[in-house]
Design a protein around this motif. Structure first.
Motif, PDB file in Angstrom:
ATOM      1  N   LEU A 193      40.189  41.541  38.559  1.00 30.83           N
ATOM      2  CA  LEU A 193      40.856  41.183  39.815  1.00 30.83           C
ATOM      3  C   LEU A 193      39.812  40.740  40.828  1.00 30.83           C
ATOM      4  O   LEU A 193      38.696  41.241  40.826  1.00 30.83           O
ATOM      5  N   THR A 194      40.217  39.812  41.705  1.00 33.31           N
ATOM      6  CA  THR A 194      39.315  39.383  42.783  1.00 33.31           C
ATOM      7  C   THR A 194      40.051  39.461  44.108  1.00 33.31           C
ATOM      8  O   THR A 194      41.272  39.302  44.165  1.00 33.31           O
ATOM      9  N   GLN A 197      36.419  44.451  48.625  1.00 34.75           N
ATOM     10  CA  GLN A 197      36.117  44.044  47.245  1.00 34.75           C
ATOM     11  C   GLN A 197      35.719  45.260  46.414  1.00 34.75           C
ATOM     12  O   GLN A 197      36.058  45.354  45.238  1.00 34.75           O
ATOM     13  N   CYS A 203      48.185  36.743  43.208  1.00 37.11           N
ATOM     14  CA  CYS A 203      48.323  35.360  42.757  1.00 37.11           C
ATOM     15  C   CYS A 203      47.726  35.260  41.350  1.00 37.11           C
ATOM     16  O   CYS A 203      46.523  35.491  41.160  1.00 37.11           O
ATOM     17  N   SER A 254      40.194  47.350  39.370  1.00 32.94           N
ATOM     18  CA  SER A 254      39.989  46.522  38.164  1.00 32.94           C
ATOM     19  C   SER A 254      39.465  47.379  37.018  1.00 32.94           C
ATOM     20  O   SER A 254      39.947  47.286  35.886  1.00 32.94           O
ATOM     21  N   SER A 287      40.867  37.837  47.570  1.00 31.49           N
ATOM     22  CA  SER A 287      40.871  36.509  48.186  1.00 31.49           C
ATOM     23  C   SER A 287      40.087  36.534  49.494  1.00 31.49           C
ATOM     24  O   SER A 287      40.084  37.538  50.209  1.00 31.49           O
ATOM     25  N   LYS A 288      39.434  35.431  49.794  1.00 32.63           N
ATOM     26  CA  LYS A 288      38.718  35.316  51.070  1.00 32.63           C
ATOM     27  C   LYS A 288      39.691  34.943  52.203  1.00 32.63           C
ATOM     28  O   LYS A 288      39.359  35.091  53.366  1.00 32.63           O
ATOM     29  N   ASP A 321      53.069  34.304  40.874  1.00 27.29           N
ATOM     30  CA  ASP A 321      52.618  35.182  41.958  1.00 27.29           C
ATOM     31  C   ASP A 321      53.588  36.353  42.106  1.00 27.29           C
ATOM     32  O   ASP A 321      54.773  36.247  41.778  1.00 27.29           O
ATOM     33  N   ILE A 337      45.585  39.112  47.577  1.00 26.83           N
ATOM     34  CA  ILE A 337      45.579  38.645  48.974  1.00 26.83           C
ATOM     35  C   ILE A 337      46.067  39.792  49.841  1.00 26.83           C
ATOM     36  O   ILE A 337      47.107  40.393  49.569  1.00 26.83           O
ATOM     37  N   LYS A 376      43.014  38.598  35.828  1.00 27.93           N
ATOM     38  CA  LYS A 376      42.568  37.447  36.614  1.00 27.93           C
ATOM     39  C   LYS A 376      43.436  37.172  37.852  1.00 27.93           C
ATOM     40  O   LYS A 376      43.392  36.083  38.413  1.00 27.93           O
ATOM     41  N   ASP A 377      44.211  38.162  38.296  1.00 21.45           N
ATOM     42  CA  ASP A 377      44.976  37.994  39.537  1.00 21.45           C
ATOM     43  C   ASP A 377      44.021  37.999  40.724  1.00 21.45           C
ATOM     44  O   ASP A 377      43.008  38.694  40.727  1.00 21.45           O
ATOM     45  N   GLU A 378      44.398  37.233  41.727  1.00 20.51           N
ATOM     46  CA  GLU A 378      43.681  37.241  42.996  1.00 20.51           C
ATOM     47  C   GLU A 378      44.519  38.074  43.968  1.00 20.51           C
ATOM     48  O   GLU A 378      45.723  37.852  44.105  1.00 20.51           O
TER      49      GLU A 378
END
Length: 194
Positions: free
Chosen positions: A146-147, A132, A162, A139, A149-150, A167, A121, A117-119
């Motif tokens: 993982l995502t 992405q 993050c 992932s 970040s915008k 972090d 950046i 679940k880390d973001e």
């Protein structure tokens, strides 16, 4: 001439004689004072001139040492600046000339440090390289969600992860600083022959 005139003339003559004698004594005293003052001034000059020359030499030595230190500081500053420029150009060079190698490096950094679940950046310069789609691929490979970040990070390469707990700073600035600390001596030998 009468007695009165003779007396007056005698008084004037005696006054002139005393005056001449006083002027002569005063001149002798003035000459003595001047000779003493010249001797004292010469003795002072003879004593102080070598001290002044020694002090002047000491001042010149100190100024030369300060100038030498200032030159060394300037040279060190320029060398440090050059080393920093070398490290700063690495990311840009990789990004431009070896996008696959750059992406592989970022992928390895994320894989080794990411938690579920880390973001992720990234910096704005990497938006066309780290997408992405790339994050989804990482992932899947590591089995963690993982995502991307915008928002973009205010750094020049690498990533920030993050997480829910904490972090992780995986930016090139931090990574290069660690490498630079470890390799600075070798790099200085290569760049400056030191």
């Amino acid at each position: 001439m009468n007695n009165k005139e003779v007396i007056i003339e005698k008084i004037i003559k005696d006054a002139l004689d005393v005056s001449k004698e006083n002027v002569s004594k005063a001149q002798i005293e003035v000459d003595k004072i001047m000779a003493d003052a010249k001797a004292t001034a010469q003795a002072f000059a003879d004593e102080m001139l070598p001290k002044g020359e020694i002090q002047a030499q000491e001042i010149l030595k100190r100024r030369a040492m300060v100038a030498s230190l200032d030159c060394k500081k300037i040279i060190l500053s320029k060398k440090t600046e050059l080393v920093d420029d070398v490290f700063a150009s690495v990311a840009d060079t990789m990004r431009k000339e070896d996008k696959k190698g750059y992406l592989d490096l970022i992928t390895k950094m994320i894989e080794s440090s990411a938690d579920d679940k880390d973001e992720v950046i990234i910096c704005k310069k990497d938006k066309d390289i780290i997408t992405q789609k790339e994050i989804d691929s990482i992932s899947k490979a590591i089995g963690k969600k993982l995502t991307l970040s915008k928002e973009f990070g205010d750094f020049d390469g690498g990533v920030m992860l993050c997480g829910e707990k904490f972090d992780k700073n995986l930016t090139f600035a931090l990574e290069f600083e660690q490498i630079k600390d470890e390799q600075e001596e070798k790099l200085a030998k290569i760049l400056f022959g030191e």
